[in-house]
Design an enzyme around this catalytic site. Structure first.
Site: not given
Ligand code: 4NP
Length: 161
Positions: A15, A18, A20-22, A130
């Site tokens: 993602c 790294n 939240c989703r992955s 997201d």
């Molecule tokens: P992820 O979510 O891609 O599912 O881990 C996010 C985590 C952090 C950010 C964006 C999305 N960020 O902008 O810091």
């Protein structure tokens, strides 16, 4: 770290951050592989490096915990060129992640790229939204998507029954 000379399937979930989703996709797939006794290497990474070295977001940790999984030991890292040889399958959460991976993929590398929801019949081509800036329902959806994809992906790459 997956070993490029190891013939076993190796799956990297990707993602943006790294955190939240992955991490949830990694956890759901690891649980499915354990249920089936499938010998698969599994990891996750982010296309960005803002959160490198951090554990998963507390909201993802809580979601995993509710499903009996402890992901607090995971640490975020950024995708690197060697991943495209080390992993047989790199599975992106959304189209931006997929495009970033396609841009950085070394020519002739072994990794096959896909979206997570390509592995859920009827949801091919869809993105895992997201959840970072939203409420808890985004994490519920991310877990549901991760869980929905895990068995199908395992069947596809490891031939699990
Ligand atoms: P992820 O979510 O891609 O599912 O881990 C996010 C985590 C952090 C950010 C964006 C999305 N960020 O902008 O810091």
């Amino acid at each position: 770290m997956a070993d490029p000379s190891d013939p076993r399937p190796a799956v990297l979930f990707v993602c943006l951050g790294n955190i939240c989703r992955s991490p949830l996709a990694e956890a759901a797939f690891r649980a499915a592989a354990e249920r089936h006794g499938a010998d698969v290497q599994i990891d996750s990474a982010g296309t960005g490096n803002w959160h490198a070295g951090e554990p998963p977001d507390p909201r993802s940790r809580e979601m995993a915990r509710r499903h009996g999984l402890d992901i607090s030991g995971q640490r975020a890292r950024q995708v690197r060129a060697a991943d495209f040889e080390a992993f047989s399958h790199i599975v992106a959460m959304d189209h931006e992640n997929l495009a970033a991976l396609a841009r950085m993929r070394p020519e002739g590398a072994r990794a096959e790229l896909s979206l997570l929801l390509d592995h859920v019949p009827g949801r091919e081509g869809q993105a895992v939204g997201d959840p970072y800036y939203g409420g808890p329902e985004g994490f519920e959806r991310a877990w549901a998507d991760a869980d929905a994809a895990a068995e199908g992906l395992l069947r596809r790459i490891a031939g699990a029954a």
